[in-house]
Scaffold this active site. Structure first.
Site, PDB file in Angstrom:
ATOM      1  N   LYS A   1      -1.373 -10.180  -7.923  1.00 25.82           N
ATOM      2  CA  LYS A   1      -0.606  -9.409  -8.915  1.00 25.82           C
ATOM      3  C   LYS A   1       0.618  -8.737  -8.306  1.00 25.82           C
ATOM      4  O   LYS A   1       1.628  -8.562  -8.964  1.00 25.82           O
ATOM      5  CB  LYS A   1      -1.514  -8.330  -9.514  1.00 25.82           C
ATOM      6  N   GLY A   2       0.458  -8.263  -7.081  1.00 30.60           N
ATOM      7  CA  GLY A   2       1.577  -7.602  -6.412  1.00 30.60           C
ATOM      8  C   GLY A   2       2.016  -6.332  -7.117  1.00 30.60           C
ATOM      9  O   GLY A   2       3.199  -6.068  -7.265  1.00 30.60           O
TER      10      GLY A   2
ATOM     11  N   TYR B   1       3.461   0.172   1.438  1.00 32.50           N
ATOM     12  CA  TYR B   1       3.653  -0.822   0.370  1.00 32.50           C
ATOM     13  C   TYR B   1       4.272  -0.160  -0.855  1.00 32.50           C
ATOM     14  O   TYR B   1       5.215  -0.678  -1.462  1.00 32.50           O
ATOM     15  CB  TYR B   1       2.279  -1.413   0.040  1.00 32.50           C
TER      16      TYR B   1
ATOM     17  N   THR C   1       1.045  -7.809   4.133  1.00 35.12           N
ATOM     18  CA  THR C   1       1.366  -8.655   5.284  1.00 35.12           C
ATOM     19  C   THR C   1       2.310  -9.796   4.892  1.00 35.12           C
ATOM     20  O   THR C   1       3.331 -10.027   5.542  1.00 35.12           O
ATOM     21  CB  THR C   1       0.062  -9.276   5.839  1.00 35.12           C
TER      22      THR C   1
ATOM     23  N   HIS D   1      -3.496  -8.506  12.458  1.00 31.64           N
ATOM     24  CA  HIS D   1      -4.319  -7.476  11.806  1.00 31.64           C
ATOM     25  C   HIS D   1      -5.078  -6.684  12.868  1.00 31.64           C
ATOM     26  O   HIS D   1      -5.886  -5.823  12.530  1.00 31.64           O
ATOM     27  CB  HIS D   1      -5.339  -8.128  10.867  1.00 31.64           C
TER      28      HIS D   1
ATOM     29  N   LYS E   1      -4.489  -7.277   3.305  1.00 30.78           N
ATOM     30  CA  LYS E   1      -4.245  -6.979   1.881  1.00 30.78           C
ATOM     31  C   LYS E   1      -3.345  -5.771   1.643  1.00 30.78           C
ATOM     32  O   LYS E   1      -3.392  -5.128   0.587  1.00 30.78           O
ATOM     33  CB  LYS E   1      -5.571  -6.786   1.105  1.00 30.78           C
TER      34      LYS E   1
ATOM     35  N   ARG F   1      -1.113   0.412   2.876  1.00 30.54           N
ATOM     36  CA  ARG F   1      -1.153   0.425   1.405  1.00 30.54           C
ATOM     37  C   ARG F   1      -2.243   1.378   0.968  1.00 30.54           C
ATOM     38  O   ARG F   1      -3.199   1.633   1.727  1.00 30.54           O
ATOM     39  CB  ARG F   1      -1.484  -1.000   0.922  1.00 30.54           C
TER      40      ARG F   1
HETATM   41  N1  LIG Z   1       6.295 -10.457  -2.043  1.00 26.15           N
HETATM   42  C1  LIG Z   1       5.310  -9.624  -2.376  1.00 26.15           C
HETATM   43  N2  LIG Z   1       5.592  -8.421  -2.897  1.00 26.15           N
HETATM   44  C2  LIG Z   1       4.606  -7.573  -3.244  1.00 26.15           C
HETATM   45  N3  LIG Z   1       3.277  -7.832  -3.086  1.00 26.15           N
HETATM   46  C3  LIG Z   1       2.963  -9.015  -2.549  1.00 26.15           C
HETATM   47  C4  LIG Z   1       3.934  -9.960  -2.176  1.00 26.15           C
HETATM   48  N4  LIG Z   1       3.302 -11.046  -1.684  1.00 26.15           N
HETATM   49  C5  LIG Z   1       1.993 -10.804  -1.760  1.00 26.15           C
HETATM   50  N5  LIG Z   1       1.770  -9.584  -2.285  1.00 26.15           N
HETATM   51  C6  LIG Z   1       0.487  -8.931  -2.564  1.00 26.15           C
HETATM   52  O1  LIG Z   1      -0.051  -8.433  -1.337  1.00 26.15           O
HETATM   53  C7  LIG Z   1      -1.468  -8.571  -1.368  1.00 26.15           C
HETATM   54  C8  LIG Z   1      -1.921  -9.497  -0.269  1.00 26.15           C
HETATM   55  O2  LIG Z   1      -1.851  -8.748   0.920  1.00 26.15           O
HETATM   56  P1  LIG Z   1      -1.546  -9.382   2.320  1.00 26.15           P
HETATM   57  O3  LIG Z   1      -0.348 -10.209   2.233  1.00 26.15           O
HETATM   58  O4  LIG Z   1      -1.558  -8.257   3.299  1.00 26.15           O
HETATM   59  O5  LIG Z   1      -2.817 -10.315   2.545  1.00 26.15           O
HETATM   60  S1  LIG Z   1      -3.260 -10.927   3.942  1.00 26.15           S
HETATM   61  O6  LIG Z   1      -3.690  -9.809   4.771  1.00 26.15           O
HETATM   62  O7  LIG Z   1      -2.153 -11.665   4.513  1.00 26.15           O
HETATM   63  O8  LIG Z   1      -4.409 -11.799   3.629  1.00 26.15           O
HETATM   64  C9  LIG Z   1      -1.824  -9.105  -2.715  1.00 26.15           C
HETATM   65  O9  LIG Z   1      -1.983  -7.947  -3.531  1.00 26.15           O
HETATM   66  P2  LIG Z   1      -2.809  -7.937  -4.902  1.00 26.15           P
HETATM   67  O10 LIG Z   1      -1.942  -8.648  -5.880  1.00 26.15           O
HETATM   68  O11 LIG Z   1      -2.976  -6.490  -5.251  1.00 26.15           O
HETATM   69  O12 LIG Z   1      -4.100  -8.624  -4.641  1.00 26.15           O
HETATM   70  C10 LIG Z   1      -0.572  -9.885  -3.061  1.00 26.15           C
HETATM   71  O13 LIG Z   1      -0.427 -10.155  -4.429  1.00 26.15           O
END
Ligand SMILES: Nc1ncnc2c1ncn2[C@@H]1O[C@H](COP(=O)(O)OS(=O)(=O)O)[C@@H](OP(=O)(O)O)[C@H]1O
Length: 327
Positions: free
Chosen positions: A294-295, A223, A77, A136, A74, A159
Site C-alpha cells: 500500500k505504501g 518513513y 528499504t 537489515h 518493512k 518507520r
Molecule cells: N516507493 C515507495 N514509497 C513508499 N512506500 C514504499 C515504496 N516501496 C515500497 N514501499 C512500502 O514499504 C513497505 C516494504 O518495506 P521494505 O521495503 O522495507 O521491505 S523489505 O524490508 O525490503 O522487505 C511496504 O509497506 P506496506 O505497503 O505498508 O506493506 C511497501 O508497500
C-alpha cells in the site's frame, strides 16, 4: 521472550566461520513466523542469515566509499534503495528516460550484504566502487571491519512500528503462501520483541544513538517524514551522500523528478515490479510485487484494534524512554 534477556554474549558474534555452524546449532531457537528464528547476539534472525552474518564477520571487506542503507524490515528499504540509487547515479542516467529503475527492481540495483542475490555470496565483492549496499543487520552485528571503518556512510530508515508490524504480517503471509499467521499471534510475538531482526526498537535505538554521536556517519530518517516532505528529505539525503543538488538542478526540478520516479505510485505500477520473482535461495522465492503493498502511513488502523495500537505505543514509548527518539 524478549531479546535482551538472553545470555549469548556479543563476543559470540565475531566467531570465525569454522565455529559458526557449531554456534548456530547452540543458539536459542523459536518458532512462530514463517521460519523459526534464532537469537543471535540479542537479535532474532533467520538461521541462514545468522550463518551468513557469522561468515561476514571475517570475510567482509569494507571500502572507504561504501554507502550502506540500513533498516528494520518493512520500514522503507525498497524505497530508500530506489532513492539512493537514483540520487547517486543521476550523472550517469537520465531520470526521465530509460532509467534502470524502470526495468529493474530496487532490490536488484542495490544488493543486501547479508542476503545474497541469487545465492551469490561474492556478488558484493565484485561491484565497482562506490558501492551502494543495503542491510537489515543491527549495528552491533556489523562485521568488525565495517564497524571500524570510519569512512563509509550509513543511511538508516525507520518507520512507525504499528505500520511496520502490519506490513511484516502481510509479507509473512505472502511468503508463507497460504499458511496464514494469525494477526493476534503475530502481534503478541512482535510486542515481545520476537520478529525478524527484532526487537524492533533495539534495532532503531542502536542506529539512533550512533546518528546522534556521529551525524556525519549515520543519517537517521523516518518513513513518515519522507512521505510528508519528500523533496526536503531527498535533498538532505543527497547532501549526506556527498552529491548535493546544485542550484541549477534545483531550479530544473531534479529533486522533484527523483521523488516522482521513486514514488510508490510509480514503482508499484512498473511491469518489472508487478511481475516476476526474486530468488533469495532455492526454497525461498518472493514475488517482486510483495515489496509493494500500500505504501501508506497509518494503514495499521485497518488491521489492528485501537487497544492493540495503544499497547504497542506504550511498549515502544517505554523502550525508547530517555533516548530522544520518538516514533
Ligand atoms: N516507493 C515507495 N514509497 C513508499 N512506500 C514504499 C515504496 N516501496 C515500497 N514501499 C512500502 O514499504 C513497505 C516494504 O518495506 P521494505 O521495503 O522495507 O521491505 S523489505 O524490508 O525490503 O522487505 C511496504 O509497506 P506496506 O505497503 O505498508 O506493506 C511497501 O508497500
Amino acid at each position: 521472550m524478549e531479546g535482551r534477556s538472553a545470555t549469548n554474549s556479543s563476543s559470540e558474534a565475531i566467531l570465525s566461520e569454522s565455529h559458526g555452524a557449531d554456534l548456530l546449532s547452540k543458539l536459542p531457537s523459536r518458532e512462530g513466523w514463517s521460519e523459526p528464528l534464532v537469537l543471535y547476539n540479542n537479535y532474532w534472525i533467520r538461521p541462514r542469515i545468522a550463518a551468513t552474518i557469522m561468515r561476514l564477520q571475517s570475510s567482509f571487506r569494507p571500502r572507504h566509499d561504501d554507502i550502506i542503507l540500513a533498516s528494520n524490515p518493512k520500514c522503507g528499504t525498497t524505497w530508500m534503495k530506489a532513492l539512493a540509487f537514483v540520487i547517486t547515479n543521476r550523472s550517469r542516467y537520465d531520470i526521465e528516460n530509460n532509467h534502470p529503475l524502470l526495468s529493474c527492481h530496487p532490490h536488484e540495483v542495490v544488493p543486501f550484504i547479508e542476503i545474497p542475490l541469487n545465492g551469490d555470496m561474492n556478488y558484493v565483492e565484485t561491484l565497482p566502487s562506490p558501492r551502494l549496499l543495503a542491510t537489515h543487520m543491527p549495528l552491533s552485528l556489523f562485521p568488525k571491519s565495517l564497524a571500524a571503518s570510519s569512512c563509509c556512510r550509513i543511511v538508516y530508515v525507520c518507520r512507525h512500528p504499528k505500520d511496520a508490524f502490519v506490513s511484516r504480517w502481510h509479507f509473512e503471509n505472502k511468503i508463507c503462501r497460504g499458511n496464514n499467521i494469525d494477526l493476534e499471534n503475530a502481534f503478541s510475538m512482535f510486542s515481545e520483541g520476537f520478529s525478524a531482526y527484532g526487537p524492533f526498537w533495539e534495532h532503531c535505538l542502536e542506529y539512533w544513538r550512533e546518528s546522534t554521536t556521529s551525524p556525519d556517519k549515520v543519517l537517521f530518517l523516518k518513513y513518515e517524514d519522507l512521505m510528508s516532505e519528500p523533496v526536503k528529505y531527498v535533498k538532505r539525503l543527497a547532501a549526506f551522500l556527498g552529491v548535493p543538488f546544485s542550484t541549477k538542478e534545483e531550479e530544473d526540478g531534479i529533486p522533484e523528478e527523483v521523488v516522482r520516479l521513486c514514488s510508490f505510485d510509480k514503482l508499484s505500477t512498473l511491469h518489472t515490479n508487478q511481475t516476476g520473482d526474486m530468488v533469495r535461495r532455492a526454497n525461498l522465492i518472493i514475488e517482486n510485487s510483495a515489496f509493494f503493498r500500500k505504501g501508506k502511513v497509518g494503514d495499521w488502523v485497518n488491521h489492528m484494534s485501537e487497544e492493540m495500537g495503544r499497547k504497542l505505543d506504550c511498549i515502544v514509548e517505554e523502550k525508547l524512554k530517555g533516548s530522544g527518539l520518538v516514533l
